[in-house]
Design a protein around this motif. Structure first.
Motif, PDB file in Angstrom:
ATOM      1  N   UNK A  24      82.955  13.982 -49.270  1.00 28.18           N
ATOM      2  CA  UNK A  24      82.390  15.306 -49.027  1.00 28.18           C
ATOM      3  C   UNK A  24      80.890  15.358 -49.239  1.00 28.18           C
ATOM      4  N   UNK A  25      80.427  14.737 -50.320  1.00 28.44           N
ATOM      5  CA  UNK A  25      78.993  14.745 -50.587  1.00 28.44           C
ATOM      6  C   UNK A  25      78.623  13.637 -51.560  1.00 28.44           C
ATOM      7  N   UNK A  26      77.345  13.299 -51.526  1.00 26.92           N
ATOM      8  CA  UNK A  26      76.755  12.425 -52.533  1.00 26.92           C
ATOM      9  C   UNK A  26      75.624  13.193 -53.194  1.00 26.92           C
ATOM     10  N   UNK A  27      75.431  12.931 -54.464  1.00 31.01           N
ATOM     11  CA  UNK A  27      74.378  13.568 -55.249  1.00 31.01           C
ATOM     12  C   UNK A  27      73.580  12.421 -55.870  1.00 31.01           C
ATOM     13  N   UNK A  28      72.337  12.261 -55.422  1.00 30.98           N
ATOM     14  CA  UNK A  28      71.522  11.134 -55.871  1.00 30.98           C
ATOM     15  C   UNK A  28      70.276  11.608 -56.600  1.00 30.98           C
ATOM     16  N   UNK A  29      69.817  10.775 -57.499  1.00 32.95           N
ATOM     17  CA  UNK A  29      68.549  11.038 -58.206  1.00 32.95           C
ATOM     18  C   UNK A  29      67.432  10.296 -57.493  1.00 32.95           C
ATOM     19  N   UNK A  30      66.274  10.928 -57.437  1.00 40.04           N
ATOM     20  CA  UNK A  30      65.116  10.356 -56.760  1.00 40.04           C
ATOM     21  C   UNK A  30      63.886  10.471 -57.657  1.00 40.04           C
ATOM     22  N   UNK A  31      62.903   9.610 -57.424  1.00 35.34           N
ATOM     23  CA  UNK A  31      61.693   9.635 -58.245  1.00 35.34           C
ATOM     24  C   UNK A  31      60.657  10.629 -57.723  1.00 35.34           C
ATOM     25  N   UNK A  32      60.723  10.978 -56.432  1.00 43.09           N
ATOM     26  CA  UNK A  32      59.778  11.933 -55.847  1.00 43.09           C
ATOM     27  C   UNK A  32      60.565  12.906 -54.979  1.00 43.09           C
ATOM     28  N   UNK A  33      60.873  14.061 -55.528  1.00 41.13           N
ATOM     29  CA  UNK A  33      61.730  15.033 -54.857  1.00 41.13           C
ATOM     30  C   UNK A  33      61.135  15.496 -53.533  1.00 41.13           C
ATOM     31  N   UNK A  34      59.847  15.794 -53.512  1.00 37.14           N
ATOM     32  CA  UNK A  34      59.223  16.285 -52.279  1.00 37.14           C
ATOM     33  C   UNK A  34      59.240  15.231 -51.178  1.00 37.14           C
TER      34      UNK A  34
END
Length: 140
Positions: free
Chosen positions: A7-17
């Motif tokens: 259904x979905x993936x939720x990932x962390x990123x270092x630069x959101x923009x």
């Protein structure tokens, strides 16, 4: 019985923009929610609220959601997980953005898996009756 799909993936990123620009401008996904520290996106042909969530603060998969057919499936998975020594927790509607009630458990690698049956419905950019194969206005 069973999982119908990822259904979905939720990932962390270092630069959101920068990551948001990538999902929006490069991949053509539509922004469906912005909480300040996280942003949700969906493809133009998807019905559910989102399929990708990006969150500021790190790198990698934080959690994923698997859409199940029915609440009976959730009960079955709860029993099966327990038989393997995994203690799942029930989750209430809204604990996860736009996701209904479900079941949550941790993988040994510390990612979270959520099993759910319902997500807020947004519809598609193309419709369902003899739909045009792409959004008519991709800038919208």
């Amino acid at each position: 019985m069973g999982v119908m799909r990822l259904g979905y993936v939720h990932v962390r990123v270092t630069d959101l923009d920068a990551a948001a620009r990538h999902y929006r401008d490069t991949l053509g996904m539509k922004l469906t929610a912005d909480t300040g520290s996280a942003r949700a996106f969906k493809g133009w042909d998807e019905f559910d609220h989102h399929s990708v969530v990006i969150e500021d603060g790190g790198v990698g998969l934080a959690k994923m959601g698997l859409k199940c057919r029915s609440t009976d499936d959730l009960d079955t998975y709860e029993r099966r997980l327990g038989a393997f020594g995994i203690t799942p927790a029930r989750m209430s509607k809204g604990e996860t953005l736009a996701v209904g009630e479900g079941l949550r458990f941790q993988l040994p690698t510390e990612q979270t898996v959520e099993l759910y049956t319902d997500m807020e419905f947004l519809g598609t950019e193309t419709g369902t009756l003899n739909p045009f194969p792409a959004p008519r206005d991709p800038a919208a």
